[in-house]
Write an enzyme that holds these catalytic residues in place. Structure first.
Site, short mmCIF file in Angstrom:
data_model
loop_
_atom_site.label_atom_id
_atom_site.label_comp_id
_atom_site.label_asym_id
_atom_site.label_seq_id
_atom_site.Cartn_x
_atom_site.Cartn_y
_atom_site.Cartn_z
N SER A 155 -18.55 -1.85 -28.44
CA SER A 155 -17.90 -1.22 -29.58
C SER A 155 -16.60 -0.53 -29.15
CB SER A 155 -18.88 -0.24 -30.24
OG SER A 155 -18.43 0.15 -31.49
N ASP A 319 -23.95 -8.47 -36.93
CA ASP A 319 -23.02 -7.33 -36.86
C ASP A 319 -21.92 -7.54 -37.89
OD1 ASP A 319 -21.23 -5.33 -36.20
OD2 ASP A 319 -21.14 -5.82 -34.06
N HIS A 352 -24.72 -4.08 -35.80
CA HIS A 352 -23.88 -3.56 -34.74
C HIS A 352 -24.70 -2.86 -33.65
CE1 HIS A 352 -20.13 -2.31 -32.96
NE2 HIS A 352 -20.43 -1.04 -33.05
#
Lengths: 390, 197
Positions: A155, A319, A352
């Site tokens: 991320s 995601d 995610h």
């Protein structure tokens, strides 16, 4: 926590590094002196060639693996860092830090501003991914590490890994960019802005000087986390976990009726108890600002030209915060730039958040990439946990 | 080259040193690994099989998880010297699109696929009246991934229609391969074609 799992790095301690060379920041201001807290796992080899840097995501910190005394759960990436794990501490010397501007020990909005003697609060300068990489490079210098076998992050951490390969191409031989994106979309920024407005419009926020007013913008933080959390999970994961399950029975009111409401409120409350609002604001801005292609007239491949490392790009099928298509953008640009890159799209229903969770194929992919990195660099092969301890 | 499967060894011989290649359906990366080690060849494999992808990554072969049926539009024209595709053409949704894409991203491609007109297949269909099952076509009709079976003549026609030139071909299977004779469409079980645009 009486007995630790056999594949745990065990009890770990947090260290602090002090820096008093001013750090010039992208916003134009500079930090005259600052501290970074960090943890290390494994042993640095004599040639100092086996270091791996872990970069954390939005609300992560330096405690990536192992246990602190009294911990109820291990560090946030313990599933991936440890003896024999994907990021194998029998082979690598792993460094994990709390980024500047954080609220877990490194200098940030909750620290004292030496110029004023009061806490930084909202006066703490806005940080960029680039700034973080500069500060991380200084931490590496401090530890005597000139070269990383790999820089790894998910991320927002993935953005730092990418930036490392561009800012210090000669210092990184392998880059793993996981569940990340070369830049945020309008929708990503929009979600961040909702979270920021939730915090900033809380009357207890007091323009960021809440601690001086002995208040905390808890409602804002809770809302921000609730919105954020929705984007971390997939529709499927939420559906599987909660469906339309009802707590007791529908009572035609605004109390908690559905389980998902209870879950979000719980997540929000937990978060508001532990996280600093100014740090949250600053971290979301760092996400928004990241755009290496922006410095190359929008040409990402051009922006990636300086990189010398081998790349691993990993995305997760469900995601939707940083969707697989965003990873593909990065992969395609790396191919166009003639860089060495592998890409895997991992089947997961967890959205995610999947990048933090155990997953056999994800472990095989990341582990395989790093094992190969170790082989290429001629690092001593891993010993098993039993061999290491005997 | 003792460790490389025989058909891959033939392809290996056709790949010029130092070239940049794209290997479609690269499996566990055997060909790319050999080419990188011994011929200084660079490039990427494309694969959708998870085991294959994981194996490539673990051995240092650059692999991209991508379905060929989705096209190669992410690769610019002439971005490679050569595209290789072994035993995948017949499993694609649109082999013709794939061929066009391959010869867009590179000037030359190497393709292998099974020949449906192989005499044993003809015999199977002609005498038994059932869909052929053989070492090169091991699946039953209902579960086969080979949804676009063709013959060497069919493939030659496709190339001709699109203005492509077959510059080289060998036929055979397993460890036995040879240049083509006039009965190739009858005697060849699989073939390796080298096609230029």
């Amino acid at each position: 926590m009486n007995t630790l799992p056999a594949d745990s790095i065990g009890i770990v301690e947090t260290k602090t590094a002090h820096f008093d060379t001013p750090l010039q920041l992208a916003c134009g201001r500079s930090l005259e002196r600052y501290e970074l807290v960090y943890e290390t796992y494994g042993t640095l080899n004599e040639q100092r060639t086996n270091a791996v840097l872990i970069c954390h995501a939005l609300t992560g910190n330096h405690h990536a693996a192992g246990w602190h005394e009294g911990d109820k759960k291990p560090g946030w990436w313990d599933a991936y860092i440890g003896p024999g794990k994907s990021i194998d501490t029998n082979r690598f010397f792993v460094i994990s830090l709390n980024n500047l501007g954080g609220c877990d020990g490194s200098t940030g909005p909750t620290s004292i501003n030496p110029d004023t003697g009061r806490i930084w609060g909202p006066d703490f300068p806005l940080m960029t991914v680039h700034d973080w990489v500069e500060s991380q490079a200084r931490l590496a210098d401090h530890l005597g590490i000139t070269h990383f076998a790999a820089v790894v992050g998910g991320s927002l951490g993935g953005m730092q890994a990418i930036q490392w390969s561009l800012s210090y191409p000669e210092r990184v031989s392998h880059t793993a960019a996981i569940a990340t994106t070369p830049k945020l979309t309008a929708q990503n920024i929009a979600f961040n802005e909702v979270a920021r407005q939730a915090i900033r419009s809380d009357p207890d926020f007091r323009d960021g000087w809440y601690s001086e007013h002995q208040t905390l913008p808890r409602r804002g933080l809770r809302l921000a986390r609730m919105v954020g959390h929705i984007t971390y999970l997939s529709e499927l994961a939420m559906g599987n976990k909660f469906g339309r399950d009802v707590r007791n029975e529908l009572n035609f009111g605004y109390g908690i009726e559905f389980e998902v409401e209870s879950y979000l409120r719980y997540q929000g409350k937990n978060f508001s108890d532990r996280f600093d609002a100014n740090t949250y604001l600053l971290m979301t801005k760092a996400l928004d600002y990241f755009d290496p292609a922006g410095e190359a007239d929008g040409d990402l491949a051009q922006a990636l030209t300086p990189a010398q490392s081998r790349f691993l790009v990993v995305s997760f099928t469900t995601d939707w915060r940083f969707a697989p298509s965003r990873s593909r953008e990065l992969v395609d640009a790396l191919v166009l730039a003639g860089k060495r890159v592998s890409y895997a799209n991992i089947d997961s229903s967890y959205g995610h958040d999947a990048f933090l969770l155990p997953h056999p194929r994800y472990e095989a992919v990341l582990g395989g990439f790093l094992r190969q990195a170790g082989d290429t660099l001629g690092l001593a092969a891993s010993t098993t946990a039993e061999e290491a301890s005997s | 080259m003792t460790t490389l499967r025989r058909d891959l060894a033939l392809i290996y011989d056709w790949v010029p040193p130092h070239s940049r290649i794209l290997d479609l359906a690269c499996g566990e990366g055997d060909l790319l690994d050999h080419l990188a080690r011994h011929k200084d060849v660079t490039g990427y494999g494309l694969e959708i099989d998870h085991q294959g992808i994981n194996a490539c990554i673990a051995r240092g072969v650059d692999v991209i998880e991508q379905n060929i049926d989705d096209g190669l539009s992410n690769f610019p024209a002439d971005s490679f010297d050569l595209v290789v595709m072994t035993e995948a053409l017949q499993a694609l949704e649109r082999p013709d699109f794939a061929l066009n894409e391959m010869l867009r991203v590179a000037r030359e491609c190497i393709i292998t696929f099974p020949n449906f007109a192989y005499w044993r297949h003809r015999l199977h269909l002609g005498l038994k009246g059932r869909m052929p099952v053989s070492s090169s076509l091991p699946h039953a009709w209902y579960d086969t991934p080979n949804i676009h079976l063709s013959t060497f003549k069919d493939f030659a026609r496709l190339c001709e229609d699109n203005g492509y030139t077959i510059v080289d071909q060998v036929i055979g299977r397993g460890d036995s391969w040879r240049g083509v004779g006039r009965w190739r469409n009858l005697l060849g079980e699989t073939a390796i074609f080298r096609v230029k645009r």
